[in-house]
Design an enzyme around this catalytic site. Structure first.
Site, PDB file in Angstrom:
ATOM      1  N   GLY A 183     -48.658  21.271 -13.690  1.00 19.05           N
ATOM      2  CA  GLY A 183     -47.714  19.741 -14.151  1.00 19.05           C
ATOM      3  C   GLY A 183     -46.258  20.302 -14.188  1.00 19.05           C
ATOM      4  O   GLY A 183     -45.993  21.245 -14.925  1.00 19.05           O
ATOM      5  N   ARG A 229     -51.030  22.101  -7.811  1.00 14.42           N
ATOM      6  CA  ARG A 229     -52.308  22.786  -8.490  1.00 14.42           C
ATOM      7  C   ARG A 229     -53.269  23.236  -7.182  1.00 14.42           C
ATOM      8  O   ARG A 229     -53.635  22.511  -6.257  1.00 14.42           O
ATOM      9  CB  ARG A 229     -53.036  21.799  -9.236  1.00 14.42           C
ATOM     10  N   ASP A 243     -51.517  26.787 -19.089  1.00 14.81           N
ATOM     11  CA  ASP A 243     -52.488  27.782 -19.191  1.00 14.81           C
ATOM     12  C   ASP A 243     -53.382  28.173 -17.563  1.00 14.81           C
ATOM     13  O   ASP A 243     -53.796  29.181 -17.307  1.00 14.81           O
ATOM     14  CB  ASP A 243     -53.555  27.634 -20.175  1.00 14.81           C
ATOM     15  N   THR A 273     -44.769  23.474 -19.815  1.00 13.24           N
ATOM     16  CA  THR A 273     -45.688  22.343 -19.861  1.00 13.24           C
ATOM     17  C   THR A 273     -45.059  21.465 -20.944  1.00 13.24           C
ATOM     18  O   THR A 273     -44.893  21.678 -21.975  1.00 13.24           O
ATOM     19  CB  THR A 273     -47.237  22.811 -19.986  1.00 13.24           C
ATOM     20  N   ASP A 282     -47.355  19.842 -22.472  1.00  7.63           N
ATOM     21  CA  ASP A 282     -48.307  19.520 -23.616  1.00  7.63           C
ATOM     22  C   ASP A 282     -48.356  20.328 -24.794  1.00  7.63           C
ATOM     23  O   ASP A 282     -48.687  20.149 -25.825  1.00  7.63           O
ATOM     24  CB  ASP A 282     -49.571  20.055 -22.966  1.00  7.63           C
ATOM     25  N   ASP A 290     -49.357  23.220 -25.495  1.00  2.87           N
ATOM     26  CA  ASP A 290     -50.640  23.656 -25.694  1.00  2.87           C
ATOM     27  C   ASP A 290     -50.905  25.299 -25.481  1.00  2.87           C
ATOM     28  O   ASP A 290     -51.854  25.564 -25.238  1.00  2.87           O
ATOM     29  CB  ASP A 290     -51.796  22.933 -25.092  1.00  2.87           C
ATOM     30  N   ARG A 292     -41.803  -1.099 -29.709  1.00  4.46           N
ATOM     31  CA  ARG A 292     -41.950  -1.717 -31.001  1.00  4.46           C
ATOM     32  C   ARG A 292     -41.150  -2.904 -31.120  1.00  4.46           C
ATOM     33  O   ARG A 292     -41.416  -3.853 -31.762  1.00  4.46           O
ATOM     34  CB  ARG A 292     -41.263  -0.573 -32.091  1.00  4.46           C
ATOM     35  N   ARG A 349     -53.034  16.216 -22.443  1.00  4.67           N
ATOM     36  CA  ARG A 349     -54.444  16.984 -21.923  1.00  4.67           C
ATOM     37  C   ARG A 349     -55.151  16.973 -23.136  1.00  4.67           C
ATOM     38  O   ARG A 349     -55.594  15.813 -23.436  1.00  4.67           O
ATOM     39  CB  ARG A 349     -54.277  18.195 -21.271  1.00  4.67           C
ATOM     40  N   GLU A 405     -48.245   3.506 -36.969  1.00  6.73           N
ATOM     41  CA  GLU A 405     -49.322   3.248 -38.091  1.00  6.73           C
ATOM     42  C   GLU A 405     -50.579   4.095 -38.101  1.00  6.73           C
ATOM     43  O   GLU A 405     -51.005   4.487 -38.967  1.00  6.73           O
ATOM     44  CB  GLU A 405     -49.628   1.698 -38.054  1.00  6.73           C
ATOM     45  N   SER A 436     -45.891  -5.808 -36.983  1.00  6.63           N
ATOM     46  CA  SER A 436     -46.289  -5.144 -35.711  1.00  6.63           C
ATOM     47  C   SER A 436     -47.009  -3.929 -36.066  1.00  6.63           C
ATOM     48  O   SER A 436     -46.799  -3.380 -37.336  1.00  6.63           O
ATOM     49  CB  SER A 436     -45.199  -4.763 -34.819  1.00  6.63           C
ATOM     50  N   HIS A 488     -46.721   9.414 -16.214  1.00  2.35           N
ATOM     51  CA  HIS A 488     -46.164  10.404 -15.651  1.00  2.35           C
ATOM     52  C   HIS A 488     -44.705  10.348 -16.093  1.00  2.35           C
ATOM     53  O   HIS A 488     -43.932  11.413 -15.725  1.00  2.35           O
ATOM     54  CB  HIS A 488     -46.567  10.618 -14.406  1.00  2.35           C
ATOM     55  N   GLN A 509     -43.656  10.430 -18.824  1.00  2.00           N
ATOM     56  CA  GLN A 509     -43.240  11.368 -19.694  1.00  2.00           C
ATOM     57  C   GLN A 509     -42.988  12.878 -19.225  1.00  2.00           C
ATOM     58  O   GLN A 509     -42.365  13.757 -19.738  1.00  2.00           O
ATOM     59  CB  GLN A 509     -44.448  11.677 -20.499  1.00  2.00           C
TER      60      GLN A 509
END
Ligand code: F6P
Length: 328
Positions: free
Chosen positions: A15, A76, A107, A130, A132, A134, A159, A176, A192, A220, A258, A260
């Site tokens: 990614g 990939r 990874d 990445t 993530d 991670d 919001r 992931r 919240e 909210s 995506h 993000q």
């Protein structure tokens, strides 16, 4: 510097992440600085198998430090998972006189790089890229900081409308199997509740918390859900569940997806990418291989690729407490 390498290959894989271009720029310009050539490999390992290579120079990477995505493109590759695919890749590198490989990715990309190193004794150095976050062996992966800011900005906007309509929003974020984005962006955006794979809070607790929110007079509510959350329901099922059990809530779902992964990298990611890119070149020229560069306590450090893949980068549980206290 014991510089026996003459040509270094560079690819981005998996990614894409904001800051990959800044890392490409850092690697290419470090190669120029240390008088070695840099060959860009397009579309990750798949491009390597297909021989999609091009020599890069310091000017090839002008004006990309601020650009999202990756100019080398990413993929990939299933073929690289096979021995035959990796052999083709090796032959292409040999034919192009490339004698070392720098891999920017996560990874999965490092797993491929490690196998390749073992099979062909080919020098490989990894740079963690990445959203993530991670990867073990670095406090931050390239792209994570930008993704956090993107998510917080998106939730701020959600919001506005949530509060205008007194609604409850479930916002699904990427990551992931990891909850870094959800947890940190959730705290940053004042969610919240935050549901992450590392901590199964259970459905009952979620309902209790939402009831408390309602009683306390909140207009909210935002529940951030990591895509890999293990509560047993996906974000739409969660919304239905809450709808059925708490009809007093008007529930909506927003999956950020995506978006993000896009956008201009933050200053943090640009600096991180530049530091890691320079170090990766220095290390490979120094004869180091099968390692990843990372940032720990603001120092550039190295970790064996195997450890980086298998080790567990833990979330900061203190943030869960902070989130709980903040949502009272
Ligand atoms: O690893 C980065 C990531 O964006 C994950 O957060 C997400 O699960 C995955 O990639 C999505 O992959 P794809 O782009 O193949 O849909």
């Amino acid at each position: 510097m014991g510089k026996s390498l003459k040509r270094i290959g560079l690819l981005t894989s998996g990614g894409d992440a904001p800051g990959m271009n800044a890392a490409i720029r850092a690697v290419v310009r470090s190669c120029t600085f240390y008088n070695v050539e840099c060959v860009g490999i397009y579309r990750g390992y798949q491009g390597l198998i297909e021989g999609d290579l091009m020599l890069l120079n310091a000017r090839s990477v002008n004006n990309i430090i601020n650009k999202g995505g990756t100019i080398l493109k990413s993929a990939r590759s299933n073929e690289f998972r096979t021995k035959a695919g990796r052999k083709k890749a090796y032959e292409n590198l040999k034919e192009a006189n490339v004698d070392g490989l720098i891999v920017i990715g996560g990874d999965g990309s490092f797993t491929g790089g490690m196998k390749f190193n073992k099979e062909f004794n080919f020098p490989v150095v990894g740079i963690p890229g990445t959203i993530d976050n991670d990867i073990y062996g670095t406090n931050f992966t390239i792209g994570y900081d930008t993704a956090l800011n993107t998510v917080v900005e998106a939730i701020d906007k959600i919001r506005d409308t949530a509060s205008s309509h007194n609604r409850l929003f479930f916002v699904e974020v990427m990551g992931r199997d990891a909850g870094f984005i959800a947890l940190n962006a959730g705290v940053g955006a004042g969610a919240e509740e935050i549901l992450i794979p590392e901590e199964n809070l259970g459905l009952e607790r979620l309902l209790d918390s939402l009831k408390r929110s309602k009683r306390s007079g909140k207009s909210s509510s935002i529940v951030v859900v990591a895509e890999g959350d293990k509560i047993g329901k996906n974000v739409f099922e969660l919304a239905d569940y809450v709808n059925e059990n708490m009809p007093e809530y008007d529930v909506r779902v927003s999956v950020l997806g995506h978006m993000q992964r896009g956008g201009a990298p933050s200053c943090f990611d640009r600096v991180l990418a530049s530091r890691l890119g320079v170090k990766a070149v220095e290390l490979i020229l120094d004869g180091k291989t099968n390692i990843m560069v990372g940032l720990v306590n603001n120092e550039v450090v190295t970790t064996d690729l195997e450890k980086a893949i298998k080790g567990h980068h833990s979330i900061n549980k203190e943030l869960l407490k902070v989130s709980d206290i903040m949502s009272t």
